[in-house]
Enzyme design. Structure first.
Site, PDB file in Angstrom:
ATOM      1  N   GLU A 215      -3.743  -9.329   4.123  1.00  0.00           N
ATOM      2  CA  GLU A 215      -4.592  -8.828   5.459  1.00  0.00           C
ATOM      3  C   GLU A 215      -5.560  -9.835   5.585  1.00  0.00           C
ATOM      4  OE1 GLU A 215      -3.320  -6.999   2.956  1.00  0.00           O
ATOM      5  OE2 GLU A 215      -2.625  -5.155   3.994  1.00  0.00           O
TER       6      GLU A 215
ATOM      7  N   GLU B 257       0.837  -1.037  -0.110  1.00  0.00           N
ATOM      8  CA  GLU B 257       0.048  -0.160  -0.078  1.00  0.00           C
ATOM      9  C   GLU B 257       0.870   1.287   0.048  1.00  0.00           C
ATOM     10  OE1 GLU B 257      -2.287  -1.483   3.401  1.00  0.00           O
ATOM     11  OE2 GLU B 257      -4.194  -1.050   2.150  1.00  0.00           O
TER      12      GLU B 257
HETATM   13  N1  COA Z   1       4.878  -7.161  11.336  1.00  0.00           N
HETATM   14  C1  COA Z   1       5.770  -7.231  12.474  1.00  0.00           C
HETATM   15  N2  COA Z   1       6.686  -8.163  12.420  1.00  0.00           N
HETATM   16  C2  COA Z   1       7.082  -8.693  11.251  1.00  0.00           C
HETATM   17  C3  COA Z   1       6.331  -8.448  10.187  1.00  0.00           C
HETATM   18  C4  COA Z   1       5.246  -7.516  10.335  1.00  0.00           C
HETATM   19  N3  COA Z   1       4.474  -7.371   9.457  1.00  0.00           N
HETATM   20  N4  COA Z   1       6.683  -9.240   9.174  1.00  0.00           N
HETATM   21  C5  COA Z   1       7.850  -9.645   9.527  1.00  0.00           C
HETATM   22  N5  COA Z   1       8.025  -9.389  10.661  1.00  0.00           N
HETATM   23  C6  COA Z   1       9.139  -9.970  11.742  1.00  0.00           C
HETATM   24  C7  COA Z   1       9.187 -11.429  12.260  1.00  0.00           C
HETATM   25  O1  COA Z   1       8.097 -11.430  13.211  1.00  0.00           O
HETATM   26  C8  COA Z   1      10.441 -11.476  12.403  1.00  0.00           C
HETATM   27  O2  COA Z   1      10.969 -11.109  13.767  1.00  0.00           O
HETATM   28  P1  COA Z   1      11.765 -11.967  14.783  1.00  0.00           P
HETATM   29  O3  COA Z   1      13.218 -12.199  14.097  1.00  0.00           O
HETATM   30  O4  COA Z   1      11.506 -10.876  15.947  1.00  0.00           O
HETATM   31  O5  COA Z   1      10.856 -13.224  14.962  1.00  0.00           O
HETATM   32  C9  COA Z   1      11.263 -10.994  11.478  1.00  0.00           C
HETATM   33  O6  COA Z   1      10.389  -9.770  11.161  1.00  0.00           O
HETATM   34  C10 COA Z   1      11.780 -11.624  10.387  1.00  0.00           C
HETATM   35  O7  COA Z   1      10.496 -11.943   9.630  1.00  0.00           O
HETATM   36  P2  COA Z   1      10.247 -13.598   9.076  1.00  0.00           P
HETATM   37  O8  COA Z   1       8.797 -13.913   8.943  1.00  0.00           O
HETATM   38  O9  COA Z   1      11.000 -14.590  10.044  1.00  0.00           O
HETATM   39  O10 COA Z   1      11.064 -13.466   7.680  1.00  0.00           O
HETATM   40  P3  COA Z   1      10.903 -14.442   6.407  1.00  0.00           P
HETATM   41  O11 COA Z   1      11.979 -14.280   5.552  1.00  0.00           O
HETATM   42  O12 COA Z   1      10.739 -16.036   6.999  1.00  0.00           O
HETATM   43  O13 COA Z   1       9.456 -14.204   5.850  1.00  0.00           O
HETATM   44  C11 COA Z   1       7.586 -12.711   4.963  1.00  0.00           C
HETATM   45  C12 COA Z   1       9.285 -12.938   5.085  1.00  0.00           C
HETATM   46  C13 COA Z   1       7.570 -11.159   4.573  1.00  0.00           C
HETATM   47  C14 COA Z   1       7.337 -13.655   4.004  1.00  0.00           C
HETATM   48  C15 COA Z   1       7.165 -12.708   6.382  1.00  0.00           C
HETATM   49  O14 COA Z   1       7.849 -11.890   7.418  1.00  0.00           O
HETATM   50  C16 COA Z   1       5.821 -12.310   6.537  1.00  0.00           C
HETATM   51  O15 COA Z   1       4.875 -13.038   5.908  1.00  0.00           O
HETATM   52  N6  COA Z   1       5.357 -11.153   7.085  1.00  0.00           N
HETATM   53  C17 COA Z   1       3.961 -10.610   7.370  1.00  0.00           C
HETATM   54  C18 COA Z   1       3.376  -9.971   6.171  1.00  0.00           C
HETATM   55  C19 COA Z   1       2.110  -9.505   6.439  1.00  0.00           C
HETATM   56  O16 COA Z   1       1.310 -10.418   6.587  1.00  0.00           O
HETATM   57  N7  COA Z   1       2.011  -8.553   6.163  1.00  0.00           N
HETATM   58  C20 COA Z   1       0.627  -7.649   6.324  1.00  0.00           C
HETATM   59  C21 COA Z   1       0.433  -6.982   7.653  1.00  0.00           C
HETATM   60  S1  COA Z   1      -1.129  -6.293   7.832  1.00  0.00           S
END
Ligand code: COA
Length: 246
Positions: free
Chosen positions: A128, A108
């Site tokens: 989301e 976004e």
């Molecule tokens: N909010 C808060 N923390 C987040 C985050 C978010 N949107 N996205 C990632 N993080 C944090 C993880 O909790 C992790 O923290 P930690 O190391 O303290 O546990 C760190 O960032 C690394 O993320 P991780 O998920 O381990 O990385 P990955 O490479 O395995 O996966 C993504 C990458 C982007 C696929 C995955 O992080 C993800 O799906 N994030 C959320 C996306 C999402 O749903 N966004 C919409 C939010 S409304």
């Protein structure tokens, strides 16, 4: 500034998302810093390039740890939606450089810019609904406006992840760079072309185009407020934070 890295090249402002340990998840502190940058940048003609200081990761969306605890009242504050409105309203053009995932609020944020240039590894998604909320910070209307209803439905309803070439074909991005290393140069070149034109005429043209925006923001706000108070959202976000269902 600790979460946003600013570098100025004359009238070109490089606005770098700089929260690598959380994949640039947008929390309130980052929103405040971005707001401060926008306030400063609007004082004199400037083009903004929004990018990430972390190669291979644009932004993983709103900070889920903060979102989980936000209630209806917080939803009505429109924290991210408001920031993206102000970004969209920057007086002169803005460009997002996307390398790697631009998920949720990260997508976004890119949508709120005037242009998007992607690296070959860029991926756009709106997860989301799997978290029990809507994409309430602009995707419900900016996404169909740019990429068409079909792509918007697949991304919003089904959580489809859209890569760089598909995004280009759909109109979600304006250019795909040859490589991630090429991304900054592509952004700089686009900015240089725009910067040759009249600042005042650019500003007035942006104002003219803004009159074409649909007004669904109010519905998004109210819908998000309803969902923010729900147990479903709380459980799904807890599952993400505790790494269940991933
Ligand atoms: N909010 C808060 N923390 C987040 C985050 C978010 N949107 N996205 C990632 N993080 C944090 C993880 O909790 C992790 O923290 P930690 O190391 O303290 O546990 C760190 O960032 C690394 O993320 P991780 O998920 O381990 O990385 P990955 O490479 O395995 O996966 C993504 C990458 C982007 C696929 C995955 O992080 C993800 O799906 N994030 C959320 C996306 C999402 O749903 N966004 C919409 C939010 S409304």
């Amino acid at each position: 500034m600790t979460l946003v890295h600013i570098r100025r090249e004359d009238r070109l402002w490089w606005v770098g998302l700089d929260r690598p340990d959380k994949h640039n998840a947008l929390d309130q502190a980052m929103v405040d810093e971005l707001d401060a940058v926008l306030n400063e940048a609007r004082r004199e003609p400037s083009l903004l390039i929004v990018h990430s200081t972390t190669p291979g990761m644009f932004a993983a969306g709103a900070d889920i740890a903060e979102l989980r605890d936000r209630d209806a009242d917080a939803a009505l504050l429109a924290i991210n939606a408001g920031l993206f409105e102000r970004l969209e309203a920057h007086r002169w053009p803005t460009i997002a450089l996307v390398d790697g995932p631009a998920f949720g609020g990260g997508c976004e944020l890119a949508l709120a810019c005037d242009f998007r240039i992607a690296s070959p590894d860029a991926v756009f998604a709106q997860p989301e609904l799997s978290l029990g909320i809507i994409a309430g910070a602009g995707a419900n209307w900016r996404l169909p406006q740019l990429a068409g209803l079909g792509t918007a439905r697949r991304m919003l309803y089904a959580g489809a992840r859209v890569g760089a070439q598909e995004a280009l074909a759909a109109g979600l991005v304006d250019e795909v760079a040859d490589s991630a290393e090429d991304l900054n140069e592509r952004g700089r070149a686009m900015a240089a072309t725009i910067a040759k034109r009249s600042w005042r005429a650019l500003e007035l043209t942006k104002l003219a185009l803004r009159s074409r925006r649909p007004a669904t923001t109010t519905f998004d706000l109210a819908a998000q407020a309803l969902l923010f108070d729900g147990e479903d959202k709380h459980d799904r976000m807890t599952a993400f934070l505790e790494r269940r269902n991933r």
